[in-house]
Motif scaffolding. Structure first.
Motif, PDB file in Angstrom:
ATOM      1  N   ASP A 182       0.839  -1.201   0.000  1.00  0.00           N
ATOM      2  CA  ASP A 182       0.000   0.000   0.000  1.00  0.00           C
ATOM      3  C   ASP A 182       0.873   1.250   0.000  1.00  0.00           C
ATOM      4  O   ASP A 182       2.056   1.224   0.369  1.00  0.00           O
ATOM      5  CB  ASP A 182      -0.947   0.007   1.205  1.00  0.00           C
ATOM      6  CG  ASP A 182      -0.207  -0.124   2.524  1.00  0.00           C
ATOM      7  OD1 ASP A 182       0.571   0.792   2.867  1.00  0.00           O
ATOM      8  OD2 ASP A 182      -0.392  -1.159   3.198  1.00  0.00           O
ATOM      9  N   LEU A 183       0.253   2.339  -0.382  1.00  0.00           N
ATOM     10  CA  LEU A 183       0.969   3.611  -0.521  1.00  0.00           C
ATOM     11  C   LEU A 183       1.398   4.173   0.832  1.00  0.00           C
ATOM     12  O   LEU A 183       2.445   4.823   0.939  1.00  0.00           O
ATOM     13  CB  LEU A 183       0.072   4.622  -1.250  1.00  0.00           C
ATOM     14  CG  LEU A 183       0.725   5.930  -1.694  1.00  0.00           C
ATOM     15  CD1 LEU A 183       1.882   5.654  -2.639  1.00  0.00           C
ATOM     16  CD2 LEU A 183      -0.298   6.835  -2.366  1.00  0.00           C
TER      17      LEU A 183
ATOM     18  N   GLU B 107      -3.760   7.635 -10.729  1.00  0.00           N
ATOM     19  CA  GLU B 107      -3.803   8.863  -9.937  1.00  0.00           C
ATOM     20  C   GLU B 107      -2.848   8.787  -8.745  1.00  0.00           C
ATOM     21  O   GLU B 107      -2.137   9.756  -8.425  1.00  0.00           O
ATOM     22  CB  GLU B 107      -5.228   9.124  -9.437  1.00  0.00           C
ATOM     23  CG  GLU B 107      -6.238   9.440 -10.520  1.00  0.00           C
ATOM     24  CD  GLU B 107      -6.691   8.193 -11.267  1.00  0.00           C
ATOM     25  OE1 GLU B 107      -6.343   7.062 -10.829  1.00  0.00           O
ATOM     26  OE2 GLU B 107      -7.375   8.339 -12.298  1.00  0.00           O
ATOM     27  N   ALA B 108      -2.812   7.642  -8.072  1.00  0.00           N
ATOM     28  CA  ALA B 108      -1.907   7.474  -6.928  1.00  0.00           C
ATOM     29  C   ALA B 108      -0.454   7.525  -7.381  1.00  0.00           C
ATOM     30  O   ALA B 108       0.411   8.113  -6.712  1.00  0.00           O
ATOM     31  CB  ALA B 108      -2.204   6.156  -6.219  1.00  0.00           C
ATOM     32  N   ALA B 109      -0.167   6.910  -8.529  1.00  0.00           N
ATOM     33  CA  ALA B 109       1.198   6.929  -9.063  1.00  0.00           C
ATOM     34  C   ALA B 109       1.627   8.355  -9.405  1.00  0.00           C
ATOM     35  O   ALA B 109       2.758   8.781  -9.120  1.00  0.00           O
ATOM     36  CB  ALA B 109       1.282   6.035 -10.292  1.00  0.00           C
TER      37      ALA B 109
ATOM     38  N   GLN C 195       4.733  13.393  -8.311  1.00  0.00           N
ATOM     39  CA  GLN C 195       4.757  14.845  -8.109  1.00  0.00           C
ATOM     40  C   GLN C 195       5.413  15.208  -6.777  1.00  0.00           C
ATOM     41  O   GLN C 195       6.171  16.173  -6.682  1.00  0.00           O
ATOM     42  CB  GLN C 195       3.329  15.392  -8.181  1.00  0.00           C
ATOM     43  CG  GLN C 195       2.743  15.351  -9.583  1.00  0.00           C
ATOM     44  CD  GLN C 195       1.252  15.620  -9.597  1.00  0.00           C
ATOM     45  OE1 GLN C 195       0.617  15.724  -8.542  1.00  0.00           O
ATOM     46  NE2 GLN C 195       0.674  15.711 -10.796  1.00  0.00           N
ATOM     47  N   TRP C 196       5.130  14.430  -5.744  1.00  0.00           N
ATOM     48  CA  TRP C 196       5.768  14.679  -4.447  1.00  0.00           C
ATOM     49  C   TRP C 196       7.283  14.486  -4.544  1.00  0.00           C
ATOM     50  O   TRP C 196       8.065  15.303  -4.045  1.00  0.00           O
ATOM     51  CB  TRP C 196       5.184  13.731  -3.394  1.00  0.00           C
ATOM     52  CG  TRP C 196       5.845  13.887  -2.055  1.00  0.00           C
ATOM     53  CD1 TRP C 196       5.502  14.735  -1.054  1.00  0.00           C
ATOM     54  CD2 TRP C 196       6.999  13.167  -1.596  1.00  0.00           C
ATOM     55  NE1 TRP C 196       6.351  14.609   0.005  1.00  0.00           N
ATOM     56  CE2 TRP C 196       7.299  13.648  -0.296  1.00  0.00           C
ATOM     57  CE3 TRP C 196       7.812  12.175  -2.140  1.00  0.00           C
ATOM     58  CZ2 TRP C 196       8.360  13.173   0.460  1.00  0.00           C
ATOM     59  CZ3 TRP C 196       8.875  11.699  -1.393  1.00  0.00           C
ATOM     60  CH2 TRP C 196       9.148  12.185  -0.108  1.00  0.00           C
TER      61      TRP C 196
ATOM     62  N   SER D  73       3.577  14.330 -14.547  1.00  0.00           N
ATOM     63  CA  SER D  73       3.847  14.174 -13.115  1.00  0.00           C
ATOM     64  C   SER D  73       5.328  14.084 -12.778  1.00  0.00           C
ATOM     65  O   SER D  73       5.698  14.120 -11.604  1.00  0.00           O
ATOM     66  CB  SER D  73       3.126  12.931 -12.583  1.00  0.00           C
ATOM     67  OG  SER D  73       3.559  11.773 -13.278  1.00  0.00           O
ATOM     68  N   GLY D  74       6.187  13.956 -13.784  1.00  0.00           N
ATOM     69  CA  GLY D  74       7.625  13.939 -13.521  1.00  0.00           C
ATOM     70  C   GLY D  74       8.194  12.571 -13.243  1.00  0.00           C
ATOM     71  O   GLY D  74       9.225  12.451 -12.572  1.00  0.00           O
ATOM     72  N   MET D  75       7.559  11.507 -13.766  1.00  0.00           N
ATOM     73  CA  MET D  75       8.111  10.159 -13.594  1.00  0.00           C
ATOM     74  C   MET D  75       9.379  10.011 -14.423  1.00  0.00           C
ATOM     75  O   MET D  75       9.534  10.625 -15.476  1.00  0.00           O
ATOM     76  CB  MET D  75       7.080   9.108 -14.008  1.00  0.00           C
ATOM     77  CG  MET D  75       5.849   9.080 -13.116  1.00  0.00           C
ATOM     78  SD  MET D  75       4.672   7.831 -13.651  1.00  0.00           S
ATOM     79  CE  MET D  75       3.273   8.210 -12.592  1.00  0.00           C
ATOM     80  N   ARG D  76      10.274   9.160 -13.923  1.00  0.00           N
ATOM     81  CA  ARG D  76      11.546   8.975 -14.612  1.00  0.00           C
ATOM     82  C   ARG D  76      11.363   8.162 -15.900  1.00  0.00           C
ATOM     83  O   ARG D  76      11.891   8.521 -16.948  1.00  0.00           O
ATOM     84  CB  ARG D  76      12.518   8.283 -13.655  1.00  0.00           C
ATOM     85  CG  ARG D  76      13.960   8.210 -14.108  1.00  0.00           C
ATOM     86  CD  ARG D  76      14.670   9.568 -14.084  1.00  0.00           C
ATOM     87  NE  ARG D  76      14.588  10.310 -12.851  1.00  0.00           N
ATOM     88  CZ  ARG D  76      15.330  10.094 -11.764  1.00  0.00           C
ATOM     89  NH1 ARG D  76      16.196   9.113 -11.751  1.00  0.00           N
ATOM     90  NH2 ARG D  76      15.206  10.861 -10.709  1.00  0.00           N
TER      91      ARG D  76
END
Length: 421
Positions: free
Chosen positions: A27-28, A53-55, A60-61, A89-92
């Motif tokens: 879980d997150l 959405e959770a990803a 973003q955080w 969102s800025g994912m690698r």
């Protein structure tokens, strides 16, 4: 190290087995606690079962708070929607969930990027620390240079005219000494500390627009520029810090304000001549504590003699060096059954200057002129000019004498405590 987020147990087991040494979470919430407390994680692999959405929220955080942490998104289908989400969102990276080799390669790239970012952050931190140290050293050096420049700069002298008896001619002496010094080519500032009934401005026919109480508005920052804004100019060489025009002013200059004023004026003019109230109040003590010469004024009568004797006794108790005292005896020609010799013996002071009773004195005061300019040939004018020159010459010769240094005196705070005890 690598963290894995995947709710599906089977998929989570596959990813953890493939990524040796990784830590897996279902879980997150568990992942969030882990990456906030573990700073050496360099990659988070988000499994295909995690909602988009959770990803995106996690990515973003990480982009803001952990730029060295690479977020790698796994999806069963790598389509434009997944790629767009990753970009926003800025994912690698985005990798197909079945591409095991691609996942391993993405994690390795994330490690390389994290190392590079970490080195950059370390270099920036070191550079910032070096800059801060250099800035602090420069600030210290600048402060030392300013302090040294102030110490090396010529310091003006402070003459405080004082008496605990009203009507003896204290303001007359203060204004005429100031005008006489200015007439001799010295720059002078007259400061009227009799905040309840100061007469300096009236005696020089000045209409001040700002007074000493305007120091309150400076909020403790009292420098040459601010002081210049409250000065009332009398002549090229003489300016005045006037007493309040109204005694019901809501703001009163404090002892700290006056101390900063006098200290700053020392660096602005050759002489600061201070007229005080008829008591040892906080403002008078502040001026006396900084004085290079204390000019005591008395008249040839018993009440004045008593007041002057009490004043000199208090000055002795407060440890003001007697070598800094000067004595002006006003109306010394009075036939009142008390001789000058008797007066001087009783008070323990020889008069440095004696003034006589004269209608011209009142005439000059009523016209708002200094006696030394209105009647330059008058005996009192000559006496005051000679007295001013004598004090100025004496201070010039003994500026480094022990009696004129603050180290030989008690502190102002000690005097105030003694006075109030």
């Amino acid at each position: 190290m690598t963290a894995v987020l995947e709710p599906d147990a089977a998929q989570r087991g596959i990813l953890q087995a493939m990524l040796h040494g990784s830590t897996a979470f279902a879980d997150l919430e568990g992942l969030d606690q882990h990456i906030r407390s573990t700073t050496n994680e360099f990659a988070v692999v988000i499994g295909p079962s995690v909602p988009s959405e959770a990803a995106a929220e996690l990515a973003q955080w990480a982009r803001v708070h952990r730029p060295d942490l690479g977020v790698i998104l796994l999806r069963h289908d790598v389509d434009s929607t997944a790629l767009s989400l990753a970009l926003r969102s800025g994912m690698r990276e985005v990798v197909a969930a079945r591409d095991l080799a691609g996942i391993t390669t993405a994690v390795q790239r994330s490690r390389s990027v994290a190392n590079a970012i970490g080195q950059t952050l370390m270099d920036e931190a070191q550079a910032a620390a070096e800059f801060a140290r250099a800035a602090a050293a420069a600030e210290i050096a600048e402060a030392a240079a300013v302090a040294q420049a102030q110490a090396d700069a010529p310091q003006g002298k402070i003459l405080t005219v004082f008496s605990t008896k009203g009507g003896v001619g204290k303001s007359l002496v203060a204004t005429n000494v100031g005008v006489a010094l200015a007439g001799a080519g010295r720059t002078v500032c007259l400061v009227d500390l009799d905040v309840n009934s100061g007469d300096v401005a009236i005696m020089l026919q000045l209409t001040p627009h700002r007074t000493i109480n305007d120091l309150v508005g400076f909020n403790g920052v009292i420098d040459a520029e601010g002081i210049s804004s409250i000065l009332t100019q009398h002549s090229d060489n003489l300016s005045v810090v006037a007493a309040p025009v109204r005694i019901d002013s809501p703001d009163q200059a404090s002892q700290e304000d006056v101390a900063k004023l006098l200290d700053a004026l020392r660096r602005m003019v050759d002489f600061v001549v201070v007229d005080t109230s008829g008591m040892f109040d906080d403002l008078a003590l502040c001026a006396l504590d900084r004085s290079d010469a204390i000019v005591l004024v008395g008249t040839l009568d018993i009440p004045s003699l008593k007041a002057l004797k009490l004043a000199t006794s208090t000055l002795e108790v407060l440890n003001f060096p007697k070598s800094t005292w000067r004595f002006v005896l006003n109306r010394a020609d009075g036939k009142v059954g008390l001789t000058v010799d008797e007066y001087e013996k009783t008070v323990g002071l020889k008069a440095d200057s004696s003034l006589v009773s004269s209608r011209e004195v009142l005439a000059a005061v009523n016209r708002g002129e200094a006696l030394v300019t209105a009647y330059p040939n008058h005996p009192n004018s000559k006496a005051l000019v000679a007295f001013s020159k004598s004090v100025a010459d004496s201070l010039a010769e003994s500026s480094a004498a022990t009696a004129s240094t603050p180290s030989s005196r008690k502190s102002s705070g000690s005097r105030l405590r003694l006075r109030r005890a």
